[in-house]
Design a protein around this motif. Structure first.
Motif, PDB file in Angstrom:
ATOM      1  N   LYS A 168       0.840  -1.195   0.000  1.00 44.88           N
ATOM      2  CA  LYS A 168       0.000   0.000   0.000  1.00 44.88           C
ATOM      3  C   LYS A 168       0.876   1.246   0.000  1.00 44.88           C
ATOM      4  CE  LYS A 168      -4.131  -1.713   2.362  1.00 44.88           C
ATOM      5  NZ  LYS A 168      -5.013  -1.538   3.542  1.00 44.88           N
ATOM      6  N   PRO A 169       0.495   2.253  -0.790  1.00 50.77           N
ATOM      7  CA  PRO A 169       1.290   3.482  -0.774  1.00 50.77           C
ATOM      8  C   PRO A 169       1.252   4.147   0.586  1.00 50.77           C
ATOM      9  CG  PRO A 169      -0.790   3.806  -1.951  1.00 50.77           C
ATOM     10  CD  PRO A 169      -0.678   2.337  -1.682  1.00 50.77           C
ATOM     11  N   LYS A 170       2.390   4.578   1.038  1.00 52.34           N
ATOM     12  CA  LYS A 170       2.468   5.241   2.336  1.00 52.34           C
ATOM     13  C   LYS A 170       1.905   6.652   2.242  1.00 52.34           C
ATOM     14  CE  LYS A 170       4.528   1.715   4.193  1.00 52.34           C
ATOM     15  NZ  LYS A 170       3.823   0.855   5.160  1.00 52.34           N
ATOM     16  N   GLN A 171       0.929   6.928   3.091  1.00 54.27           N
ATOM     17  CA  GLN A 171       0.327   8.250   3.102  1.00 54.27           C
ATOM     18  C   GLN A 171       1.302   9.246   3.719  1.00 54.27           C
ATOM     19  OE1 GLN A 171      -2.512   8.737   1.660  1.00 54.27           O
ATOM     20  NE2 GLN A 171      -2.713  10.904   2.051  1.00 54.27           N
ATOM     21  N   PRO A 172       1.611  10.322   2.998  1.00 58.46           N
ATOM     22  CA  PRO A 172       2.544  11.311   3.548  1.00 58.46           C
ATOM     23  C   PRO A 172       2.029  11.881   4.873  1.00 58.46           C
ATOM     24  CG  PRO A 172       2.115  11.735   1.215  1.00 58.46           C
ATOM     25  CD  PRO A 172       1.126  10.705   1.655  1.00 58.46           C
ATOM     26  N   GLU A 173       2.935  12.111   5.776  1.00 55.65           N
ATOM     27  CA  GLU A 173       2.554  12.706   7.052  1.00 55.65           C
ATOM     28  C   GLU A 173       2.216  14.184   6.856  1.00 55.65           C
ATOM     29  OE1 GLU A 173       5.509  12.091   9.999  1.00 55.65           O
ATOM     30  OE2 GLU A 173       5.437   9.896   9.876  1.00 55.65           O
ATOM     31  N   LYS A 174       1.290  14.653   7.651  1.00 61.28           N
ATOM     32  CA  LYS A 174       0.893  16.051   7.551  1.00 61.28           C
ATOM     33  C   LYS A 174       2.043  16.954   7.951  1.00 61.28           C
ATOM     34  CE  LYS A 174      -2.798  19.253   8.736  1.00 61.28           C
ATOM     35  NZ  LYS A 174      -4.111  19.421   9.381  1.00 61.28           N
ATOM     36  N   LYS A 175       2.303  17.923   7.123  1.00 59.89           N
ATOM     37  CA  LYS A 175       3.410  18.841   7.370  1.00 59.89           C
ATOM     38  C   LYS A 175       3.084  19.763   8.538  1.00 59.89           C
ATOM     39  CE  LYS A 175       5.981  22.648   5.241  1.00 59.89           C
ATOM     40  NZ  LYS A 175       6.151  23.489   4.038  1.00 59.89           N
ATOM     41  N   GLN A 176       4.039  19.921   9.408  1.00 62.73           N
ATOM     42  CA  GLN A 176       3.900  20.862  10.517  1.00 62.73           C
ATOM     43  C   GLN A 176       4.496  22.202  10.087  1.00 62.73           C
ATOM     44  OE1 GLN A 176       2.207  20.154  13.334  1.00 62.73           O
ATOM     45  NE2 GLN A 176       1.799  18.144  12.379  1.00 62.73           N
ATOM     46  N   LEU A 177       3.652  23.231  10.033  1.00 58.08           N
ATOM     47  CA  LEU A 177       4.101  24.534   9.560  1.00 58.08           C
ATOM     48  C   LEU A 177       4.947  25.229  10.624  1.00 58.08           C
ATOM     49  CD1 LEU A 177       0.904  25.945   7.811  1.00 58.08           C
ATOM     50  CD2 LEU A 177       2.704  24.513   6.861  1.00 58.08           C
ATOM     51  N   SER A 178       5.956  25.910  10.142  1.00 56.10           N
ATOM     52  CA  SER A 178       6.732  26.762  11.042  1.00 56.10           C
ATOM     53  C   SER A 178       5.901  27.993  11.388  1.00 56.10           C
ATOM     54  CB  SER A 178       8.041  27.177  10.373  1.00 56.10           C
ATOM     55  OG  SER A 178       7.779  28.027   9.265  1.00 56.10           O
ATOM     56  N   GLU A 179       6.332  28.730  12.403  1.00 55.79           N
ATOM     57  CA  GLU A 179       5.590  29.923  12.804  1.00 55.79           C
ATOM     58  C   GLU A 179       5.543  30.940  11.673  1.00 55.79           C
ATOM     59  OE1 GLU A 179       3.123  32.068  15.135  1.00 55.79           O
ATOM     60  OE2 GLU A 179       3.854  30.013  15.432  1.00 55.79           O
ATOM     61  N   ALA A 180       6.644  31.064  10.927  1.00 57.94           N
ATOM     62  CA  ALA A 180       6.690  32.010   9.805  1.00 57.94           C
ATOM     63  C   ALA A 180       5.730  31.584   8.703  1.00 57.94           C
ATOM     64  CB  ALA A 180       8.115  32.102   9.260  1.00 57.94           C
ATOM     65  N   GLU A 181       5.694  30.283   8.396  1.00 57.77           N
ATOM     66  CA  GLU A 181       4.782  29.779   7.356  1.00 57.77           C
ATOM     67  C   GLU A 181       3.327  29.961   7.789  1.00 57.77           C
ATOM     68  OE1 GLU A 181       7.336  26.168   5.258  1.00 57.77           O
ATOM     69  OE2 GLU A 181       6.337  25.811   7.187  1.00 57.77           O
ATOM     70  N   ARG A 182       3.076  29.723   9.047  1.00 58.29           N
ATOM     71  CA  ARG A 182       1.720  29.876   9.565  1.00 58.29           C
ATOM     72  C   ARG A 182       1.241  31.326   9.464  1.00 58.29           C
ATOM     73  NH1 ARG A 182      -1.812  27.361  13.073  1.00 58.29           N
ATOM     74  NH2 ARG A 182      -2.980  28.739  14.439  1.00 58.29           N
ATOM     75  N   LYS A 183       2.092  32.260   9.882  1.00 57.63           N
ATOM     76  CA  LYS A 183       1.721  33.680   9.820  1.00 57.63           C
ATOM     77  C   LYS A 183       1.506  34.128   8.378  1.00 57.63           C
ATOM     78  CE  LYS A 183       3.915  35.213  14.139  1.00 57.63           C
ATOM     79  NZ  LYS A 183       4.976  36.063  14.724  1.00 57.63           N
ATOM     80  N   ALA A 184       2.361  33.656   7.469  1.00 60.39           N
ATOM     81  CA  ALA A 184       2.234  34.026   6.050  1.00 60.39           C
ATOM     82  C   ALA A 184       0.922  33.494   5.481  1.00 60.39           C
ATOM     83  CB  ALA A 184       3.422  33.480   5.259  1.00 60.39           C
ATOM     84  N   ALA A 185       0.534  32.267   5.847  1.00 60.16           N
ATOM     85  CA  ALA A 185      -0.705  31.679   5.340  1.00 60.16           C
ATOM     86  C   ALA A 185      -1.929  32.401   5.894  1.00 60.16           C
ATOM     87  CB  ALA A 185      -0.759  30.195   5.696  1.00 60.16           C
ATOM     88  N   ILE A 186      -1.879  32.780   7.174  1.00 61.15           N
ATOM     89  CA  ILE A 186      -2.996  33.512   7.770  1.00 61.15           C
ATOM     90  C   ILE A 186      -3.149  34.879   7.121  1.00 61.15           C
ATOM     91  CG2 ILE A 186      -3.805  34.630   9.889  1.00 61.15           C
ATOM     92  CD1 ILE A 186      -2.684  32.286  11.457  1.00 61.15           C
ATOM     93  N   ALA A 187      -2.021  35.563   6.906  1.00 60.25           N
ATOM     94  CA  ALA A 187      -2.073  36.867   6.235  1.00 60.25           C
ATOM     95  C   ALA A 187      -2.651  36.721   4.832  1.00 60.25           C
ATOM     96  CB  ALA A 187      -0.668  37.474   6.172  1.00 60.25           C
TER      97      ALA A 187
END
Length: 538
Positions: free
Chosen positions: A107-126
């Motif tokens: 079975k194909p291994k399902q990629p693990e959910k990426k944990q966003l860095s604080e900078a990535e999180r703030k950029a996505a929220i903005a």
């Protein structure tokens, strides 16, 4: 000293089972498919007399065949039937476990959910608080490497966004071979997190039923070629409508006794596919938002210009990848939240739309998805009776939904399929340039470089629907055709636009719900209502 008991799997084509002085070799290994049988070719050897070998081919799930094996091998190898029976039972159990482990490993291994860095999180929220979120997203989609199909790509991106909702949308990309439908689906799919999607090239008849029960839940399923997936159209429709599928099958246990089990796979799941044959998939198409590919000469020029720049190394691939990662991060920050559309009672469809019930449902769900995508700009409200938390659709969401789906709604109002409509519109333009309303098929076929079968099909359909008629001629000398309807498409478009304008005017007049306004920095002005607060994302 007694030799160890167990199955040795170093060579999948030559499995070895050891049980005391009895060595059993499974020649050719076992098939991993077909759980209702366990066919093997066995070679049994008594280590006290290695020259005496017994070979037999059987289904270990067939009790009669297994009993015959035990009796005959016992006589041939001079070993007790009880000892051989115990070994065969152990071999069967070990092979079942081995098969299960192999299938699980494949079975194909399902990629693990990426944990966003604080900078990535703030950029996505903005990004999600951008005042012109849809416009900014459309621009970013173009910057990600999608050329000339930005509107279609934005629709697809929003549909794929609905995968995490309880009632997700579905997509069907339509177009002739070589018009870029598979390419568009693939490129927009690259904007969705890897852990949330499953890309499939081909599917067998029962493939859907052997997914894990929750393996497809809240996933985006990308089917590369619907034209090669006729066998799985029924489970696809069931997943779209009922959000679950089940199938009862009969298996045999280790003793050969039949038993019944039910395979069940649950959704919801967002399904996207590509096809060249709209009519063949009418039942599936009615459950999907349809995207019609741009096959205009202008689009050809854009694509070829991009290809030349790519070949010359003039495209910044790193910048494109960076935009794709940003859009993925935006998707990762969207959280499940209910949506209510207070304006839904005022929405209508053009009377000419075929199958209006399903079309209305698609329009409502698409409008809710636009609201869902704007969740960082909406207030989180609470239903006083149920305690359910939700966000509300705005008039701007409705305007955006009608604007983006204008082509889809128009196509659903059109008697002609997409290919025939394109031909008819090109034909009218061609005749207007020649200042005439009559034509011969031979002349048009040469001008449009069509095959005799294609133009014959188009003319038959147009004549049957009353868009053209035979003016004169015979089948021996050729028919002269005359255009009967010049402005049918414009009339459909005008009716749809007038209806949308009327709906929006009525909403403005009858509703007392003020629209949510947005400030320049992307933060909305809160309505001063007790118990309400903006959507928060921990």
């Amino acid at each position: 000293m007694k030799k160890p008991i167990g199955l040795i799997t170093d060579n999948p084509e030559l499995l070895l089972y050891l049980d005391g002085k009895l060595h059993i070799t499974v020649l050719g290994g076992i098939k991993l498919t077909g759980f209702d049988r366990l066919k093997v070719t066995l070679k049994l050897v008594n280590t006290d007399d290695k020259l005496n070998v017994f070979r037999h081919n059987l289904d270990l799930y067939n009790s009669i065949q297994a009993e015959q094996l035990i009796e005959k091998s016992a006589d041939a190898l001079n070993i007790g039937t009880r000892e051989i029976s115990t070994a065969i039972t152990g071999l069967t159990t070990s092979l079942e476990q081995y098969r299960s482990e192999r299938l699980e490993a494949m079975k194909p291994k399902q990629p693990e959910k990426k944990q966003l860095s604080e900078a990535e999180r703030k950029a996505a929220i903005a990004y999600l608080k951008n005042p012109d979120l849809l416009g900014r997203t459309k621009q970013a989609i173009g910057q990600s490497g999608i050329v000339g199909e930005e509107t279609n790509a934005l629709i697809a991106y929003l549909i794929y966004t609905s995968r995490t909702r309880e009632n997700p949308l579905h997509l069907l990309c339509l177009g002739a071979s070589g018009t870029g439908k598979t390419w568009l689906q693939e490129k927009v799919g690259e904007l969705i997190p890897e852990e949330d999607k499953l890309e499939i090239t081909t599917l067998s008849v029962n493939a859907f039923y052997y997914f894990g029960k929750d393996e497809l839940k809240y996933k985006l399923l990308l089917l590369e070629d619907m034209d090669g997936a006729e066998d799985v159209l029924y489970p696809i429709r069931e997943l779209q409508s009922k959000r679950k599928i089940s199938k009862t099958v009969t298996l045999k246990d280790s003793k050969g006794n039949p038993k019944t089990i039910t395979l069940q796979v649950e959704g919801p799941v967002c399904i996207s596919g590509c096809t060249t044959r709209e009519q063949m998939y009418e039942d599936n198409a009615n459950r999907c938002i349809l995207l019609y590919m741009d096959n205009s000469p202008e689009q050809d020029v854009k694509i070829m210009d991009y290809q030349r720049k790519m070949s010359a190394g003039l495209i910044d691939r790193y910048a494109e990848k960076k935009v794709r990662e940003q859009l993925k991060n935006v998707q990762r920050l969207l959280k499940p939240v209910s949506v209510k559309n207070p304006y839904a009672p005022y929405l209508q469809l053009p009377e000419a739309v075929f199958k209006p019930r399903r079309t209305m449902l698609l329009l409502l769900l698409f409008t809710e998805t636009i609201t869902y995508y704007h969740q960082y700009q909406r207030e989180l409200k609470t239903d006083e009776d149920t305690g359910e938390q939700y966000i509300e659709t705005t008039i701007e969401d409705i305007q955006a939904a009608f604007s983006l789906l204008e082509t889809t709604l128009l196509k659903k109002s059109d008697e002609l399929n997409d290919a025939c409509r394109d031909f008819f519109e090109k034909l009218k333009t061609y005749l207007k340039e020649k200042d005439t309303d009559t034509f011969y098929s031979k002349e048009v076929r040469a001008a449009f470089r069509l095959s005799p079968s294609s133009i014959g099909r188009y003319l038959y359909e147009l004549e049957r629907m009353g868009y053209i008629k035979i003016a004169k001629g015979s089948r021996y000398k050729g028919f002269e055709y005359k255009i009967q309807s010049w402005n049918d498409l414009e009339n459909l478009a005008n009716d749809a636009q007038s209806m949308v304008k009327s709906i929006l005017e009525n909403i403005q007049l009858v509703t007392r719900i003020p629209p949510v306004t947005q400030s320049l920095n992307g933060l909305h002005k809160m309505q001063k209502i007790s118990g309400e607060r903006p959507v928060t994302h921990e």
